[in-house]
Design a protein around this motif. Sequence first.
Motif, PDB file in Angstrom:
ATOM      1  N   LEU A 215     -40.427 -16.001  58.852  1.00 59.28           N
ATOM      2  CA  LEU A 215     -39.601 -14.791  58.878  1.00 59.28           C
ATOM      3  C   LEU A 215     -38.332 -15.035  58.076  1.00 59.28           C
ATOM      4  O   LEU A 215     -37.808 -16.150  58.051  1.00 59.28           O
ATOM      5  CB  LEU A 215     -39.166 -14.448  60.305  1.00 59.28           C
ATOM      6  N   SER A 216     -37.855 -13.957  57.452  1.00 57.23           N
ATOM      7  CA  SER A 216     -36.514 -13.974  56.874  1.00 57.23           C
ATOM      8  C   SER A 216     -35.701 -12.904  57.576  1.00 57.23           C
ATOM      9  O   SER A 216     -36.200 -11.796  57.809  1.00 57.23           O
ATOM     10  CB  SER A 216     -36.554 -13.674  55.372  1.00 57.23           C
ATOM     11  N   VAL A 217     -34.484 -13.266  57.936  1.00 57.54           N
ATOM     12  CA  VAL A 217     -33.615 -12.322  58.633  1.00 57.54           C
ATOM     13  C   VAL A 217     -32.568 -11.816  57.643  1.00 57.54           C
ATOM     14  O   VAL A 217     -31.811 -12.603  57.064  1.00 57.54           O
ATOM     15  CB  VAL A 217     -32.915 -12.994  59.836  1.00 57.54           C
ATOM     16  N   LEU A 218     -32.581 -10.500  57.470  1.00 63.52           N
ATOM     17  CA  LEU A 218     -31.661  -9.869  56.513  1.00 63.52           C
ATOM     18  C   LEU A 218     -30.499  -9.251  57.291  1.00 63.52           C
ATOM     19  O   LEU A 218     -30.706  -8.510  58.255  1.00 63.52           O
ATOM     20  CB  LEU A 218     -32.441  -8.781  55.762  1.00 63.52           C
ATOM     21  N   VAL A 219     -29.277  -9.575  56.876  1.00 63.74           N
ATOM     22  CA  VAL A 219     -28.090  -9.007  57.520  1.00 63.74           C
ATOM     23  C   VAL A 219     -27.087  -8.646  56.431  1.00 63.74           C
ATOM     24  O   VAL A 219     -26.779  -9.483  55.576  1.00 63.74           O
ATOM     25  CB  VAL A 219     -27.443 -10.025  58.501  1.00 63.74           C
ATOM     26  N   VAL A 223     -29.870 -12.748  52.999  1.00 61.37           N
ATOM     27  CA  VAL A 223     -30.777 -13.485  53.888  1.00 61.37           C
ATOM     28  C   VAL A 223     -29.944 -14.469  54.705  1.00 61.37           C
ATOM     29  O   VAL A 223     -29.338 -15.386  54.154  1.00 61.37           O
ATOM     30  CB  VAL A 223     -31.873 -14.225  53.093  1.00 61.37           C
ATOM     31  N   LEU A 224     -29.925 -14.235  56.018  1.00 60.83           N
ATOM     32  CA  LEU A 224     -29.172 -15.113  56.918  1.00 60.83           C
ATOM     33  C   LEU A 224     -29.905 -16.433  57.080  1.00 60.83           C
ATOM     34  O   LEU A 224     -29.312 -17.505  57.015  1.00 60.83           O
ATOM     35  CB  LEU A 224     -29.024 -14.410  58.278  1.00 60.83           C
ATOM     36  N   VAL A 225     -31.225 -16.338  57.287  1.00 55.73           N
ATOM     37  CA  VAL A 225     -32.026 -17.551  57.497  1.00 55.73           C
ATOM     38  C   VAL A 225     -33.500 -17.214  57.274  1.00 55.73           C
ATOM     39  O   VAL A 225     -33.932 -16.083  57.510  1.00 55.73           O
ATOM     40  CB  VAL A 225     -31.783 -18.112  58.926  1.00 55.73           C
ATOM     41  N   THR A 226     -34.263 -18.206  56.802  1.00 58.71           N
ATOM     42  CA  THR A 226     -35.729 -18.096  56.700  1.00 58.71           C
ATOM     43  C   THR A 226     -36.329 -19.253  57.482  1.00 58.71           C
ATOM     44  O   THR A 226     -35.823 -20.382  57.375  1.00 58.71           O
ATOM     45  CB  THR A 226     -36.178 -18.190  55.222  1.00 58.71           C
ATOM     46  N   GLY A 227     -37.360 -18.982  58.280  1.00 59.79           N
ATOM     47  CA  GLY A 227     -37.964 -20.084  59.032  1.00 59.79           C
ATOM     48  C   GLY A 227     -39.177 -19.651  59.822  1.00 59.79           C
ATOM     49  O   GLY A 227     -39.599 -18.488  59.766  1.00 59.79           O
ATOM     50  N   SER A 228     -39.735 -20.607  60.570  1.00 60.21           N
ATOM     51  CA  SER A 228     -40.905 -20.317  61.420  1.00 60.21           C
ATOM     52  C   SER A 228     -40.467 -19.413  62.568  1.00 60.21           C
ATOM     53  O   SER A 228     -39.273 -19.356  62.893  1.00 60.21           O
ATOM     54  CB  SER A 228     -41.448 -21.624  61.986  1.00 60.21           C
ATOM     55  N   PRO A 229     -41.420 -18.726  63.222  1.00 59.74           N
ATOM     56  CA  PRO A 229     -41.048 -17.889  64.367  1.00 59.74           C
ATOM     57  C   PRO A 229     -40.260 -18.675  65.418  1.00 59.74           C
ATOM     58  O   PRO A 229     -39.258 -18.184  65.941  1.00 59.74           O
ATOM     59  CB  PRO A 229     -42.400 -17.416  64.911  1.00 59.74           C
ATOM     60  N   ALA A 230     -40.684 -19.901  65.701  1.00 64.35           N
ATOM     61  CA  ALA A 230     -39.984 -20.699  66.722  1.00 64.35           C
ATOM     62  C   ALA A 230     -38.547 -20.990  66.291  1.00 64.35           C
ATOM     63  O   ALA A 230     -37.606 -20.860  67.087  1.00 64.35           O
ATOM     64  CB  ALA A 230     -40.746 -21.995  66.971  1.00 64.35           C
ATOM     65  N   ALA A 234     -34.998 -19.556  68.037  1.00 65.86           N
ATOM     66  CA  ALA A 234     -34.041 -20.502  68.613  1.00 65.86           C
ATOM     67  C   ALA A 234     -32.693 -20.488  67.880  1.00 65.86           C
ATOM     68  O   ALA A 234     -31.749 -21.128  68.324  1.00 65.86           O
ATOM     69  CB  ALA A 234     -34.642 -21.904  68.558  1.00 65.86           C
ATOM     70  N   ASP A 235     -32.616 -19.757  66.757  1.00 68.11           N
ATOM     71  CA  ASP A 235     -31.409 -19.833  65.924  1.00 68.11           C
ATOM     72  C   ASP A 235     -30.266 -19.013  66.540  1.00 68.11           C
ATOM     73  O   ASP A 235     -30.388 -17.800  66.705  1.00 68.11           O
ATOM     74  CB  ASP A 235     -31.747 -19.297  64.520  1.00 68.11           C
ATOM     75  N   PRO A 236     -29.151 -19.660  66.878  1.00 66.95           N
ATOM     76  CA  PRO A 236     -28.050 -18.932  67.521  1.00 66.95           C
ATOM     77  C   PRO A 236     -27.478 -17.810  66.641  1.00 66.95           C
ATOM     78  O   PRO A 236     -27.040 -16.780  67.166  1.00 66.95           O
ATOM     79  CB  PRO A 236     -26.993 -20.012  67.784  1.00 66.95           C
ATOM     80  N   ARG A 237     -27.541 -17.985  65.319  1.00 69.08           N
ATOM     81  CA  ARG A 237     -27.026 -16.923  64.427  1.00 69.08           C
ATOM     82  C   ARG A 237     -27.875 -15.664  64.542  1.00 69.08           C
ATOM     83  O   ARG A 237     -27.379 -14.541  64.499  1.00 69.08           O
ATOM     84  CB  ARG A 237     -27.018 -17.410  62.966  1.00 69.08           C
ATOM     85  N   GLN A 239     -29.720 -14.859  67.198  1.00 70.81           N
ATOM     86  CA  GLN A 239     -29.465 -14.301  68.535  1.00 70.81           C
ATOM     87  C   GLN A 239     -28.186 -13.473  68.517  1.00 70.81           C
ATOM     88  O   GLN A 239     -28.116 -12.416  69.141  1.00 70.81           O
ATOM     89  CB  GLN A 239     -29.384 -15.429  69.560  1.00 70.81           C
ATOM     90  N   GLU A 240     -27.205 -13.948  67.781  1.00 68.89           N
ATOM     91  CA  GLU A 240     -25.932 -13.220  67.703  1.00 68.89           C
ATOM     92  C   GLU A 240     -26.113 -11.855  67.033  1.00 68.89           C
ATOM     93  O   GLU A 240     -25.588 -10.843  67.494  1.00 68.89           O
ATOM     94  CB  GLU A 240     -24.924 -14.058  66.912  1.00 68.89           C
ATOM     95  N   VAL A 241     -26.931 -11.821  65.964  1.00 66.97           N
ATOM     96  CA  VAL A 241     -27.191 -10.563  65.261  1.00 66.97           C
ATOM     97  C   VAL A 241     -27.845  -9.550  66.195  1.00 66.97           C
ATOM     98  O   VAL A 241     -27.555  -8.358  66.152  1.00 66.97           O
ATOM     99  CB  VAL A 241     -28.104 -10.819  64.032  1.00 66.97           C
ATOM    100  N   TYR A 242     -28.743 -10.053  67.064  1.00 69.75           N
ATOM    101  CA  TYR A 242     -29.481  -9.157  67.955  1.00 69.75           C
ATOM    102  C   TYR A 242     -28.856  -9.071  69.343  1.00 69.75           C
ATOM    103  O   TYR A 242     -29.458  -8.545  70.259  1.00 69.75           O
ATOM    104  CB  TYR A 242     -30.943  -9.612  68.072  1.00 69.75           C
ATOM    105  N   LEU A 243     -27.635  -9.611  69.491  1.00 65.59           N
ATOM    106  CA  LEU A 243     -26.984  -9.597  70.794  1.00 65.59           C
ATOM    107  C   LEU A 243     -26.913  -8.169  71.324  1.00 65.59           C
ATOM    108  O   LEU A 243     -26.599  -7.234  70.596  1.00 65.59           O
ATOM    109  CB  LEU A 243     -25.562 -10.160  70.663  1.00 65.59           C
ATOM    110  N   GLY A 244     -27.226  -8.039  72.606  1.00 66.76           N
ATOM    111  CA  GLY A 244     -27.223  -6.691  73.179  1.00 66.76           C
ATOM    112  C   GLY A 244     -28.611  -6.091  73.145  1.00 66.76           C
ATOM    113  O   GLY A 244     -28.877  -5.096  73.794  1.00 66.76           O
TER     114      GLY A 244
END
Length: 250
Positions: A215-219, A223-230, A234-237, A239-244
């Motif tokens: 997955l790549s997370v776009l913010v 691109v904030l980060v690219t990595g495996s689903p796991a 687990a990435d705190p950044r 989690q912060e984007v999706y907080l709430g």
Amino acid sequence: MSLFQARGLTKRFGGLTAIDDVSIAVEAREIHALIGPNGAGKSTLVNLISGLLPLDAGHLSLDGTDLTPMNAHQRVRAGLSRCFQVTSVFRHQTVRGNLLLAAQAHDGSSFRFLSRRASERQLEDTAMALAERVGLAQEFDRVAGALPHGAQRKLDVALALAARPKLLLLDEPLAGMGPEDSLKMVELIHALRAEEAILLIEHDMDAVFRLADRLSVLVYGRVLVTGSPAAIKADPRVQEVYLGSEEETA
Ligand SMILES: Nc1ncnc2c1ncn2[C@@H]1O[C@H](COP(=O)(O)OP(=O)(O)OP(=O)(O)O)[C@@H](O)[C@H]1O
């Protein structure tokens, strides 16, 4: 080298940099999902990749071919096919009619040495094979507009497959679907991966995390980060984007 590579993609709308130096790669037989909050730039990025919007900067290549100077039609011919959020099905045609048109549009020239009857038979076979691949063989002679929503979305996927893509862009394939149809579409996408690499944009996080290899997370267009689903979960950044709305990354 990756099957598909986008490097340094940038798009500005006036003073807003909607896509800011984005690089993303998709490997053969990979499902790479692109997620991000509303307004992050996912639709803009898909439009840049498919050629519906012109780039301000960046390069795109697919299987060693430079897509950058190509328009949307040329990119389809080069192996990049797209399903739309809004379905591109001809509603008054049957499933068969839709698939024959698509098969003819993409295969017409390869039949020019065949007799008319032989080429018609070949097109019929191609249309049926496409229907079978997406699970619509039983609906072959039904009018597309009368099919349930889920079946219409499958037909949309079959139309994109008619171009025999190397990379399939799926833009919210589960949009508007109930749980039963969603499950069938997830199964279909999973099965497609054996032959096509997939770049998936989807809001249904359950489906995304079940399907994606990476997955790549776009913010804010980056691109904030690219990595495996796991790793993404687990990435705190992230989690912060999706907080709430933690359930979205659960
Ligand atoms: N044609 C346009 N003109 C001006 N601004 C635009 C245009 N298209 C998109 N934008 C802006 O670019 C940013 C990214 O929008 P985009 O639609 O790509 O996000 P998204 O991640 O697809 O959002 P959503 O998930 O809600 O569909 C937003 O701030 C949007 O307002």
